[in-house]
Design a protein around this motif. Structure first.
Motif, PDB file in Angstrom:
ATOM      1  N   THR A   1       0.842  -1.195   0.000  1.00  0.00           N
ATOM      2  CA  THR A   1       0.000   0.000   0.000  1.00  0.00           C
ATOM      3  C   THR A   1       0.872   1.237   0.000  1.00  0.00           C
ATOM      4  OG1 THR A   1      -1.755  -1.153   1.210  1.00  0.00           O
ATOM      5  CG2 THR A   1      -1.812   1.255   1.216  1.00  0.00           C
ATOM      6  N   VAL A   2       0.684   2.073  -1.017  1.00  0.00           N
ATOM      7  CA  VAL A   2       1.447   3.313  -1.169  1.00  0.00           C
ATOM      8  C   VAL A   2       0.468   4.478  -1.146  1.00  0.00           C
ATOM      9  CG1 VAL A   2       3.012   4.628  -2.637  1.00  0.00           C
ATOM     10  CG2 VAL A   2       3.207   2.128  -2.520  1.00  0.00           C
ATOM     11  N   ASP A   3       0.531   5.291  -0.103  1.00  0.00           N
ATOM     12  CA  ASP A   3      -0.369   6.444   0.034  1.00  0.00           C
ATOM     13  C   ASP A   3      -1.822   6.041  -0.181  1.00  0.00           C
ATOM     14  OD1 ASP A   3       1.890   7.943   0.458  1.00  0.00           O
ATOM     15  OD2 ASP A   3       1.938   8.823  -1.559  1.00  0.00           O
ATOM     16  N   GLY A   4      -2.198   4.910   0.412  1.00  0.00           N
ATOM     17  CA  GLY A   4      -3.581   4.449   0.338  1.00  0.00           C
ATOM     18  C   GLY A   4      -3.917   3.658  -0.917  1.00  0.00           C
ATOM     19  N   THR A   5      -2.982   3.498  -1.830  1.00  0.00           N
ATOM     20  CA  THR A   5      -3.227   2.752  -3.074  1.00  0.00           C
ATOM     21  C   THR A   5      -2.475   1.424  -3.037  1.00  0.00           C
ATOM     22  OG1 THR A   5      -3.518   4.788  -4.354  1.00  0.00           O
ATOM     23  CG2 THR A   5      -3.003   2.787  -5.580  1.00  0.00           C
ATOM     24  N   ARG A   6      -3.174   0.358  -3.400  1.00  0.00           N
ATOM     25  CA  ARG A   6      -2.561  -0.968  -3.403  1.00  0.00           C
ATOM     26  C   ARG A   6      -1.835  -1.214  -4.724  1.00  0.00           C
ATOM     27  NH1 ARG A   6      -6.059  -6.414  -3.030  1.00  0.00           N
ATOM     28  NH2 ARG A   6      -6.091  -6.094  -5.298  1.00  0.00           N
ATOM     29  N   ILE A   7      -0.597  -1.672  -4.616  1.00  0.00           N
ATOM     30  CA  ILE A   7       0.209  -2.011  -5.789  1.00  0.00           C
ATOM     31  C   ILE A   7       0.684  -3.454  -5.638  1.00  0.00           C
ATOM     32  CG2 ILE A   7       2.349  -1.544  -7.042  1.00  0.00           C
ATOM     33  CD1 ILE A   7       2.025   1.377  -6.413  1.00  0.00           C
ATOM     34  N   ASP A   8       0.525  -4.227  -6.701  1.00  0.00           N
ATOM     35  CA  ASP A   8       0.902  -5.636  -6.686  1.00  0.00           C
ATOM     36  C   ASP A   8       2.273  -5.816  -7.346  1.00  0.00           C
ATOM     37  OD1 ASP A   8      -1.532  -6.496  -5.511  1.00  0.00           O
ATOM     38  OD2 ASP A   8      -2.522  -6.416  -7.470  1.00  0.00           O
TER      39      ASP A   8
END
Length: 218
Positions: A198-205
């Motif tokens: 999670t980066v600044d509230g955004t999920r990255i796979d």
């Protein structure tokens, strides 16, 4: 005096027959006692590579290491004659590279003049990498999973983000988050699970990078 001519002739003929018989027996004995010579068997064909040949590098494969002065970390992955690489210092310097591998020789290029060359020697790659105005010799060892190269992409707060990680054989990792052109240290990656980050509230796979993964111009 009696005529002994026929008798002398008969004796001569008998003597000649005896001589011929002796010669024939001698020849037969020599033939029987002469050893048979067998040609030596041809040596088995060698299974070793010719001297001076360059062993083909294993594919797919990942190599991870550092520049000679420890200025940056580098990972190179190869598959099907293609190669991808990532160079970063974990703070602000990074470059993604794309290229080929042929006869153990690596040639890679990236954006803004970044490039790298290298040669596979046994279980390692030795070469030179150029990033911006920097030039460094490097060495990278054949890496065992989960060591290797990983990346993640996503849109964070409306702008593109790209994360790159190099995982070394000792379990240490170096990575950068590129936030729309601004680099900063990447969050910690778990290469064993590849769990979402999670980066600044955004999920990255995060995903593993292979030699034929498109990493430049995407």
């Amino acid at each position: 005096m009696e005529n002994r001519g026929p008798l002398i002739t008969l004796v001569a003929v008998a003597a000649l027959a005896v001589v011929l018989l002796v010669l024939n027996l001698k020849a037969t004995t020599q033939t029987a006692t002469t050893p048979t010579v067998t040609a030596p068997a041809a040596p088995p064909a060698s299974t070793q590579a010719p001297i001076g040949s360059v062993p083909a590098p294993p594919q797919p494969a990942a190599y991870a290491g550092r520049t000679s002065g420890n200025e940056a970390t580098i990972a190179i992955v190869v598959r099907n004659g293609r190669a991808a690489a990532y160079v970063c210092d974990g703070h602000r310097v990074e470059a993604w590279l794309q290229g080929t591998i042929a006869d153990g020789q690596l040639t890679l290029g990236g954006n803004n003049g970044a490039r790298a060359t290298g040669a596979v020697e046994g279980n390692a790659v030795f070469g030179t990498v150029w990033v911006k105005d920097k030039q460094w010799p490097y060495s990278a060892q054949l890496a065992k999973p989960p060591a290797g190269l990983y990346q993640g992409r996503g849109t964070v707060n409306g702008v593109p983000n790209r994360l790159g990680w190099i995982v070394l054989d000792d379990g240490s990792e170096v990575g950068i988050r590129n936030n729309n052109g601004t680099p900063e240290p990447a969050p910690t990656l778990d290469p064993n699970t590849l769990a979402s980050i999670t980066v600044d509230g955004t999920r990255i796979d995060p995903q593993p990078v292979n030699g034929d993964t498109l990493v430049v111009g995407k």
